[in-house]
Design an enzyme around this catalytic site. Structure first.
Site, short mmCIF file in Angstrom:
data_model
loop_
_atom_site.label_atom_id
_atom_site.label_comp_id
_atom_site.label_asym_id
_atom_site.label_seq_id
_atom_site.Cartn_x
_atom_site.Cartn_y
_atom_site.Cartn_z
N ASP A 91 -16.66 60.34 40.95
CA ASP A 91 -17.50 61.48 41.37
C ASP A 91 -17.18 61.84 42.82
O ASP A 91 -16.65 61.02 43.57
CB ASP A 91 -18.99 61.19 41.21
N GLU A 156 -21.45 57.24 42.56
CA GLU A 156 -21.44 56.58 43.87
C GLU A 156 -22.04 57.48 44.94
O GLU A 156 -22.82 57.04 45.77
CB GLU A 156 -20.02 56.18 44.27
N1 BES Z 1 -16.21 55.89 50.52
C1 BES Z 1 -17.43 56.21 51.16
C2 BES Z 1 -17.88 55.16 52.17
C3 BES Z 1 -16.89 54.82 53.23
C4 BES Z 1 -16.23 55.80 53.93
C5 BES Z 1 -16.64 53.51 53.52
C6 BES Z 1 -15.29 55.48 54.89
C7 BES Z 1 -15.74 53.16 54.50
C8 BES Z 1 -15.04 54.16 55.18
C9 BES Z 1 -18.50 56.42 50.09
O1 BES Z 1 -18.05 57.26 49.06
C10 BES Z 1 -19.68 57.12 50.72
O2 BES Z 1 -19.54 58.25 51.10
N2 BES Z 1 -20.84 56.43 50.80
C11 BES Z 1 -22.05 57.05 51.27
C12 BES Z 1 -23.25 56.24 50.86
C13 BES Z 1 -23.84 56.62 49.54
C14 BES Z 1 -25.05 55.76 49.27
C15 BES Z 1 -24.19 58.07 49.43
C16 BES Z 1 -22.08 57.09 52.77
O3 BES Z 1 -21.53 56.20 53.44
O4 BES Z 1 -22.70 58.01 53.29
MN MN Z 2 -16.19 56.73 48.40
MN MN Z 3 -18.18 59.38 49.76
#
Ligand code: BES
Ligand code: MN
Ligand code: MN
Length: 461
Positions: A91, A156
């Protein structure tokens, strides 16, 4: 053809096809938060499953979760060898603001050796590299060096709501020795990194209400409270002049960075002034006493994610708005607890709110922070793989972003996490013109091949 070419040659010979197949994924707008895209999300799951099957994975299935489906596949032909569980997400974030894209977000376009499309680096380009590595190994050697289970989810970006229950229900099927995730970044171009920490998240919405409707600001202003102003006063009190968060108890459970970690941070190839220039911001700010790198990954934060109040259209409208809203999130570090922090934040905000307006705080979602010992043997395997492919040692870093499900894999399935990403934090993830370096796509496939090889000698600590 099987067995005729080496795995490395196979990757080289199939470079164009592997790229085309990544593009097939990028063309599908699998925006998980948009109910109108439900059909596209499902279509994307189908395409992921198709590519997994083509790679030689078995029992490939698109599984209903109650939300968006997840895709599962496995190859368990390496008797006596460890089992590696690979996780990723198909996603993507919404493409807005769509007019700021140079090329359409779901028409993958190559410029300067990079593919531009929503989801290119987060996370389609990264997880599919593992599938292509599996295909290359299967079609050149006829087998994998380890047993592999693959879980690619579709929720995710909206908090992985149905994944933990899926893990609970399928403990047996998902039993493994180590979790591999590529959903993070290299520290810098050509600087592959192993992530040993992620921040958590506590996200709340604050609604302030005054009178029953908007009012004439001349006729009523002065005597009637302005929710916008009260909201601003309130928010301004959430940090002090050292940029420390004022919520009582907020820092109580924070595990401070160790002197060793701080020394390692200081050695990373990072220049704050260059960082400032790159972002074209007049100055950096942050909690006093910590460097920008520490502030971005090793310290908790409180940020405004959005605000809404009153007249924001063209020109002037003399109005006294009757409500105001702000979305606030905190990035958390070990051992802060998202629910506790959301509660502390709500209590504090309500206490700061004057009795002249109503205040409602709603918790939107949260995720736990994650930290793994840097001496873990799984990390050694990854480091050897990085050395073999990139010719240099991996950097060990903590990331500021969140992948809350890594903690669930740990607590529910007992899996140590191994996070090796080959994206770059400059690749505009969640923003217009998201892209992914196609050289890193190739390197990622080779790294995955080597990682699977190295993990065949993995031994539980
Ligand atoms: N892949 C990201 C997180 C990430 C980005 C980790 C760069 C390390 C380096 C993930 O898809 C993401 O965007 N996570 C969200 C949290 C989620 C609960 C919506 C975030 O970090 O905002
Ligand atoms: Mn991600
Ligand atoms: Mn992300």
């Amino acid at each position: 053809m099987e067995g005729v070419v080496s795995v490395g040659e196979f990757v080289t010979q199939n470079q164009q096809r592997f790229q085309d197949e990544l593009f097939r994924l990028l063309e599908i707008p699998s925006v998980s938060t948009d109910p109108e895209r439900k059909g596209e999300v499902v279509r994307c799951a189908g395409e992921v499953a198709r590519q997994m099957g083509q790679a030689g994975l078995q029992k490939v299935q698109v599984t209903e979760t109650g939300g968006h489906p997840l895709v599962y596949g496995e190859w368990l032909g390496a008797a006596g060898q460890p089992t590696v569980l690979i996780y990723g997400h198909y996603d993507v974030q919404p493409e807005d603001p769509v007019d700021l894209w140079t090329s359409p977000p779901f028409t993958p376009t190559i410029r300067d050796g990079k593919v531009f499309a929503r989801g290119a680096t987060d996370d389609k380009g990264q997880f599919i590299a593992h599938i292509k590595a599996i295909e290359a190994l299967m079609k050149s050697e006829g087998k994998l060096p380890v047993n592999v289970k693959v879980v690619i989810e579709g929720e995710e970006e909206i908090g992985s709501r149905h994944l933990a229950p899926f893990l609970e229900k399928n403990r047996e099927m998902l039993q493994a020795d180590v979790l591999v995730v590529s959903d993070s970044a290299m520290f810098a171009p050509g600087k592959p990194s192993i992530v040993y920490g992620l921040r958590g998240l506590a996200y709340v919405q604050v609604d302030i209400k005054g009178a029953d409707s908007d009012l004439h600001s001349g006729v009523f202003g002065g005597a009637v409270p302005n929710p916008g102003f009260e909201l601003c006063k309130l928010v301004a009190q959430l940090k002090d002049d050292q940029e420390r968060i004022t919520v009582p108890g907020f820092y109580d459970k924070v595990i401070d960075l160790t002197p060793q970690e701080r020394a390692d941070y200081a050695r990373l190839p990072f220049d704050a002034e260059e960082f400032r220039k790159e972002l074209n911001v007049p100055g950096l700010s942050g909690e006093v006493g910590w460097t920008p790198l520490e502030q971005r990954s090793g310290r908790p934060t409180l940020e405004i994610n959005g605000m809404l109040c009153g007249w924001t259209g063209p020109g002037a409208k003399t109005v006294l708005p009757n409500k105001a809203m702000v979305k606030i999130s905190c990035r958390l570090v070990p051992n802060q607890d998202p629910e506790e922090i959301a509660q502390m934040l709500a209590d504090h905000i309500k206490k700061l709110c004057p009795p002249t307006v109503e205040c409602q705080v709603t918790s939107l979602h949260g995720g736990k922070p994650w930290l793994t010992p840097r001496q873990h043997p799984a990390l050694d395997c990854a480091n050897r793989a990085v050395e073999a492919v990139f010719g240099e040692q991996a950097l060990f870093v903590r990331e500021g972003g969140s992948i809350p499900i890594v903690v669930d894999f740990q607590t529910i399935l007992g899996l140590p996490g191994l996070l090796v990403g080959f994206g770059l934090n400059t690749e505009n993830l969640h923003a217009p013109d998201e892209h992914f370096d196609l050289g890193n796509y190739q390197a990622g496939i080779r790294l995955s091949v080597e990682l699977l090889r190295q993990l065949s000698s993995y031994q539980k600590p």
